[in-house]
Motif scaffolding. Structure first.
Motif, PDB file in Angstrom:
ATOM      1  N   GLU A 356     -28.024  24.373 -37.559  1.00 13.57           N
ATOM      2  CA  GLU A 356     -27.493  25.730 -37.549  1.00 13.57           C
ATOM      3  C   GLU A 356     -27.107  26.154 -36.144  1.00 13.57           C
ATOM      4  OE1 GLU A 356     -30.326  24.775 -38.896  1.00 13.57           O
ATOM      5  OE2 GLU A 356     -29.775  24.833 -41.035  1.00 13.57           O
ATOM      6  N   GLN A 357     -27.965  25.811 -35.154  1.00 14.21           N
ATOM      7  CA  GLN A 357     -27.645  26.156 -33.772  1.00 14.21           C
ATOM      8  C   GLN A 357     -26.398  25.408 -33.294  1.00 14.21           C
ATOM      9  OE1 GLN A 357     -31.504  25.005 -32.257  1.00 14.21           O
ATOM     10  NE2 GLN A 357     -32.032  27.151 -31.790  1.00 14.21           N
ATOM     11  N   ALA A 358     -26.243  24.141 -33.707  1.00  8.94           N
ATOM     12  CA  ALA A 358     -25.069  23.367 -33.320  1.00  8.94           C
ATOM     13  C   ALA A 358     -23.807  23.997 -33.891  1.00  8.94           C
ATOM     14  CB  ALA A 358     -25.213  21.926 -33.800  1.00  8.94           C
ATOM     15  N   ALA A 359     -23.887  24.471 -35.130  1.00 11.79           N
ATOM     16  CA  ALA A 359     -22.721  25.105 -35.752  1.00 11.79           C
ATOM     17  C   ALA A 359     -22.347  26.393 -35.028  1.00 11.79           C
ATOM     18  CB  ALA A 359     -23.010  25.376 -37.225  1.00 11.79           C
ATOM     19  N   THR A 360     -23.361  27.130 -34.551  1.00 12.03           N
ATOM     20  CA  THR A 360     -23.094  28.362 -33.817  1.00 12.03           C
ATOM     21  C   THR A 360     -22.400  28.077 -32.489  1.00 12.03           C
ATOM     22  OG1 THR A 360     -25.022  29.426 -34.815  1.00 12.03           O
ATOM     23  CG2 THR A 360     -24.149  30.403 -32.785  1.00 12.03           C
ATOM     24  N   VAL A 361     -22.854  27.024 -31.774  1.00 14.78           N
ATOM     25  CA  VAL A 361     -22.290  26.688 -30.466  1.00 14.78           C
ATOM     26  C   VAL A 361     -20.859  26.192 -30.594  1.00 14.78           C
ATOM     27  CG1 VAL A 361     -22.471  25.092 -28.510  1.00 14.78           C
ATOM     28  CG2 VAL A 361     -24.516  26.221 -29.401  1.00 14.78           C
ATOM     29  N   THR A 362     -20.577  25.338 -31.585  1.00 17.80           N
ATOM     30  CA  THR A 362     -19.265  24.689 -31.692  1.00 17.80           C
ATOM     31  C   THR A 362     -18.304  25.423 -32.606  1.00 17.80           C
ATOM     32  OG1 THR A 362     -19.989  23.296 -33.534  1.00 17.80           O
ATOM     33  CG2 THR A 362     -20.334  22.448 -31.295  1.00 17.80           C
ATOM     34  N   GLY A 363     -18.814  26.309 -33.464  1.00 17.72           N
ATOM     35  CA  GLY A 363     -17.951  26.990 -34.409  1.00 17.72           C
ATOM     36  C   GLY A 363     -17.537  26.107 -35.564  1.00 17.72           C
ATOM     37  N   ARG A 364     -18.235  24.968 -35.733  1.00 19.11           N
ATOM     38  CA  ARG A 364     -17.923  24.037 -36.820  1.00 19.11           C
ATOM     39  C   ARG A 364     -19.234  23.595 -37.455  1.00 19.11           C
ATOM     40  NH1 ARG A 364     -13.175  19.899 -35.158  1.00 19.11           N
ATOM     41  NH2 ARG A 364     -13.651  19.322 -37.306  1.00 19.11           N
ATOM     42  N   PRO A 365     -19.217  23.248 -38.732  1.00 18.61           N
ATOM     43  CA  PRO A 365     -20.432  22.739 -39.366  1.00 18.61           C
ATOM     44  C   PRO A 365     -20.924  21.473 -38.660  1.00 18.61           C
ATOM     45  CG  PRO A 365     -18.762  23.251 -40.998  1.00 18.61           C
ATOM     46  CD  PRO A 365     -18.093  23.337 -39.665  1.00 18.61           C
ATOM     47  N   ASP A 366     -22.230  21.301 -38.650  1.00 23.92           N
ATOM     48  CA  ASP A 366     -22.805  20.106 -38.025  1.00 23.92           C
ATOM     49  C   ASP A 366     -22.287  18.860 -38.741  1.00 23.92           C
ATOM     50  OD1 ASP A 366     -24.425  18.741 -36.222  1.00 23.92           O
ATOM     51  OD2 ASP A 366     -26.063  18.604 -37.683  1.00 23.92           O
ATOM     52  N   GLN A 367     -21.791  17.906 -37.992  1.00 26.41           N
ATOM     53  CA  GLN A 367     -21.209  16.700 -38.580  1.00 26.41           C
ATOM     54  C   GLN A 367     -21.309  15.536 -37.604  1.00 26.41           C
ATOM     55  OE1 GLN A 367     -16.729  16.897 -38.651  1.00 26.41           O
ATOM     56  NE2 GLN A 367     -17.165  19.061 -38.179  1.00 26.41           N
ATOM     57  N   ILE A 368     -21.010  14.344 -38.133  1.00 24.70           N
ATOM     58  CA  ILE A 368     -21.114  13.130 -37.326  1.00 24.70           C
ATOM     59  C   ILE A 368     -19.967  13.054 -36.327  1.00 24.70           C
ATOM     60  CG2 ILE A 368     -20.961  10.604 -37.409  1.00 24.70           C
ATOM     61  CD1 ILE A 368     -22.457  10.637 -40.001  1.00 24.70           C
ATOM     62  N   LEU A 369     -20.293  12.569 -35.115  1.00 25.50           N
ATOM     63  CA  LEU A 369     -19.283  12.326 -34.104  1.00 25.50           C
ATOM     64  C   LEU A 369     -19.664  11.066 -33.338  1.00 25.50           C
ATOM     65  CD1 LEU A 369     -19.823  14.789 -31.118  1.00 25.50           C
ATOM     66  CD2 LEU A 369     -21.499  14.402 -32.904  1.00 25.50           C
ATOM     67  N   GLY A 370     -18.723  10.557 -32.563  1.00 29.20           N
ATOM     68  CA  GLY A 370     -19.012   9.323 -31.843  1.00 29.20           C
ATOM     69  C   GLY A 370     -17.853   8.880 -30.976  1.00 29.20           C
ATOM     70  N   VAL A 371     -17.847   7.580 -30.633  1.00 30.32           N
ATOM     71  CA  VAL A 371     -16.878   6.998 -29.706  1.00 30.32           C
ATOM     72  C   VAL A 371     -16.092   5.915 -30.431  1.00 30.32           C
ATOM     73  CG1 VAL A 371     -16.574   5.814 -27.494  1.00 30.32           C
ATOM     74  CG2 VAL A 371     -18.435   7.463 -27.781  1.00 30.32           C
ATOM     75  N   ASP A 372     -14.792   5.861 -30.150  1.00 34.12           N
ATOM     76  CA  ASP A 372     -13.918   4.851 -30.735  1.00 34.12           C
ATOM     77  C   ASP A 372     -13.594   3.815 -29.658  1.00 34.12           C
ATOM     78  OD1 ASP A 372     -12.087   3.323 -32.034  1.00 34.12           O
ATOM     79  OD2 ASP A 372     -10.726   4.968 -32.559  1.00 34.12           O
ATOM     80  N   TYR A 373     -14.075   2.584 -29.836  1.00 30.35           N
ATOM     81  CA  TYR A 373     -13.848   1.517 -28.863  1.00 30.35           C
ATOM     82  C   TYR A 373     -12.619   0.667 -29.207  1.00 30.35           C
ATOM     83  CZ  TYR A 373     -18.685   2.551 -27.589  1.00 30.35           C
ATOM     84  OH  TYR A 373     -19.834   3.184 -27.194  1.00 30.35           O
ATOM     85  N   SER A 374     -11.859   1.053 -30.205  1.00 28.52           N
ATOM     86  CA  SER A 374     -10.725   0.240 -30.645  1.00 28.52           C
ATOM     87  C   SER A 374      -9.624   0.222 -29.587  1.00 28.52           C
ATOM     88  CB  SER A 374     -10.159   0.794 -31.953  1.00 28.52           C
ATOM     89  OG  SER A 374     -11.150   0.846 -32.956  1.00 28.52           O
TER      90      SER A 374
END
Length: 708
Positions: A356-374
């Protein structure tokens, strides 16, 4: 997770016996090593070396030449200067690995062959990755080594070096390997820095017939290879197919599943003109990651392809035109989406952050993120080369090249990618003012887009003591250009849907990379060497003393206090290397032996590592013996001083081990069957390779080969 992804034409058939071809070597004077090394030599090496029945054809002080000195075959190299030369005349230290060497060795892959080259170290960052470097200045990409296949560079422009897991050439496809131990940018340009590995594949006209090979062994290793070469009128062709699978170290996710196909040949148009072509494709599925960190496991799908078209007009070996078009593509697909935004922010804040705190900070629902090494990289190259003899005492080669390199990667490069144009002009001359003196002088000028112009010269003076002994004095300069990642690194974090996840600062604990656009690295190298053949050509020896001044070496450093987890690529340190090398080979009808030793004393200045990364002593020895007409035994022993692999490698203690291979041949109608059994690390030494968790335990491999 991010830190883990990066780091700083022979002439005999395959069935040839030991006596079919003299081979050549490498370079220097040996020095006494530490007690551990001395004991190892006495225990493992001395019996092998002492078994060589050496009888010199000429003693020191006796200049008399035998008939063999004039008529025995001298080793010839193809790539040192772009001129075909006897090894005694080349301005370089060279090791030739030919068919006799390959069959006598205990190696089953191309990187394993490099262990027999003076000064080379080979390691395994994972079960599906191999790295090979010269005198220790290398990481998992070994970006300071140039690799050529049939004269064309397969250097990886994204990270540098060679990716052996997507390399579409196997040991069964190799005719010979010429390893130039030292800079050779005067002939092949930038990135021919510490050394150059020239792989010459089998010419269908010289190696006709069909062969099959099957390997099976430890770590669930299975390899299959099929090759057929033939001729139809004026058209020579060869096709090979290969499949490989294996598990890796117990400590890692590093399985490999790969296959490739290669098709090449030539059409003789008339007495002087010939068209040559080559096509290859390889696909590999691999894993990356430590068992202890399963959340950072990466599944990687990679492939490579090459296309070559070459026209030759040759009236004689010293009167030739050559026009070559070459294209190389390498693609790697690898993503790491292991954290949610709340987990990411928890690393940043060093305290738990709820969804919930992450959603407040980013303005988006909490979801997976990461790095693309392609990434996806292409190299297009067009080159013209002209060889001429001006007078009986002077011949030369000259030409020019246009190259374009392209790279795209949304998660690794600034602006998602870049392209670079390169123009090259080169020339090399060989002048013989007197029968006992030879002068080699040449250089290459390169105009790199965004980097500017660079000139890489070389001057070599050779004094021939007689027909088989020579002394050389060589000086050269070379550059290593920053790779795309060195100069344009920018790792971005994305949501699963592909949109960027912009944060103010980097979280501690999640490593990322950036670049300050470093300058090219530079090396000035000098060597005093000797090459000689004795015992009617059966014994060859190459020695050298060397000094190398290396400037502006690139590494990654934490320099930005606002981004403590970000590594920036900069010109960080210099190196001075001095030492000696020797490579000695012996070959008779029943015996084959090789001894290679390198001593390197290295001084690092600047932001280098706290531990000296370069091994002082590297030693290898090989002895092969035909016990009967159909049974052959080979024994190899190795020693490498303590060292540290750069990038994400670890300090590695000194290592020594022994390999053995027993081979039995059966005559068939038609053809021949060979059964072989090899053991790596016979005494199961507790060696580690590249990383502390990578245990290089005893391994077995059985081989079946049928040739007809």
């Amino acid at each position: 997770g991010s830190r883990q992804a990066h780091g700083d034409s022979g002439e005999r058939a395959m069935g040839a016996s030991f006596s079919d071809r003299p081979w050549l070597t490498g370079s220097t004077t040996s020095r006494t090593g530490p007690r551990g090394l001395t004991a190892f030599i006495r225990a493992c090496m001395a019996p092998l070396v002492c078994a060589i029945p050496v009888t010199l054809a000429a003693q020191p002080g006796d200049p008399a030449l035998t008939e063999m000195d004039f008529f025995a075959e001298l080793p010839v190299v193809l790539h040192a200067t772009r001129l075909r030369q006897p090894v005694a005349d080349t301005p370089a230290s060279i090791t030739i690995i030919d068919q006799a060497f390959i069959r006598a060795s205990t190696a089953t892959t191309i990187p394993e062959l490099l262990r027999f080259v003076a000064g080379f170290q080979v390691a395994y960052p994972s079960g599906n990755e191999t790295t090979a470097t010269y005198r220790g200045l290398g990481d998992q990409h070994a970006r300071r080594m140039q690799v050529l296949v049939d004269g064309r560079s397969v250097y990886n422009q994204m990270y540098g070096g060679i990716l052996w897991d997507i390399f579409p050439v196997t040991i069964e496809d190799v005719d010979r390997i010429e390893v130039i131990r030292g800079p050779n940018a005067a002939a092949y340009g930038a990135n021919s820095f510490l050394g150059v590995i020239n792989i010459v594949t089998k010419d269908p006209a010289k190696f006709p017939g069909t062969s099959t090979r099957l390997d099976a062994g430890s770590r669930d290793t299975v390899r299959t290879h099929v090759r057929h070469a033939g001729r139809s009128g004026d058209f020579d062709y060869g096709i090979s197919a290969f499949y490989e699978q294996q598990d890796g170290f117990d400590s890692q996710f590093d399985d490999l599943d790969a296959a490739h196909v290669d098709f090449h040949g030539g059409l003789q148009l008339n007495n002087h003109d010939r068209l040559e072509f080559g096509l290859s494709y390889r696909d590999a599925d691999t894993e990356r990651g430590l068992i202890a960190e399963p959340e950072f496991r990466i599944d990687r799908d990679a492939d490579s392809q090459r296309q070559l078209l070459r026209w030759r007009r040759a009236r004689s070996p010293d009167d030739e035109y050559k026009l070559t078009f070459f294209h190389n593509n390498q693609r790697s697909g690898a993503e790491l989406f292991a954290l949610t935004m709340s987990e990411y922010l928890s690393l940043l804040a060093r305290r738990p952050v709820s969804p919930e705190q992450a959603a407040t900070v980013t303005g988006r629902p909490d979801q997976i993120l990461g790095v693309d090494y392609s990434y996806d990289i292409d190299r297009y190259e067009l080159e013209f080369e002209r060889t001429q003899r001006a007078t009986p005492d002077l011949r030369f080669v000259w030409g020019g090249t246009y190259r374009q390199d392209r790279a795209s990667s949304r998660g690794q490069l600034q602006n998602g990618g870049e392209s670079r144009d390169l123009w090259k002009a080169f020339a090399h001359g060989e002048w013989e003012p007197r029968p006992d003196w030879l002068l080699n002088i040449g250089g290459m000028y390169e105009d790199h887009q965004t980097l500017g112009g660079f000139f890489s010269p070389r001057l070599g003076v050779t004094y021939r003591l007689n027909a088989r002994d020579s002394i050389r004095l060589v000086g050269s300069r070379a550059y290593r250009m920053p790779t795309f990642f060195d100069s344009r690194a920018e790792e971005n974090v994305f949501y699963r849907d592909g949109s960027p996840a912009s944060l103010v600062t980097d979280p501690r604990g999640l490593v990322r990379f950036d670049s300050l656009d470093p300058d090219p690295e530079r090396i000035d190298a000098y060597e005093l060497g000797y090459f000689g053949q004795f015992a009617d050509g059966r014994l060859s020896a190459d020695f050298k003393l060397f000094y190398e001044d290396i400037r502006d070496l690139i590494r990654d450093l934490r320099l930005d206090p606002d981004r403590p987890s970000t590594f920036l690529f900069v010109n960080a340190y210099d190196a001075r290397v001095k030492g000696a090398e020797t490579q000695i080979g012996y070959q008779s009808a029943n015996d084959f032996a090789s001894v290679a030793y390198s001593f390197a004393d290295t001084t690092l200045r600047g932001n280098a590592w706290s531990v000296t990364p370069i091994p002082r002593h590297t030693l290898s020895a090989l002895y092969g013996r035909k016990l009967t007409d159909s049974i052959q035994l080979s024994v190899a022993a190795f020693y490498v001083d303590e060292m540290r692999w750069l990038g994400n490698g670890d300090p590695i203690p000194s290592q020594h081990w022994m390999d053995v291979k027993l081979e039995k041949r059966f005559r068939m109608d038609p053809g021949e069957v060979t059964l072989a059994f090899a053991v790596h690390n016979l005494f199961d030494r507790d060696n580690i390779t590249f990383r502390r968790e990578n245990r290089d335990e005893r391994q077995y491999l059985a081989t079946f080969r049928y040739e007809f």
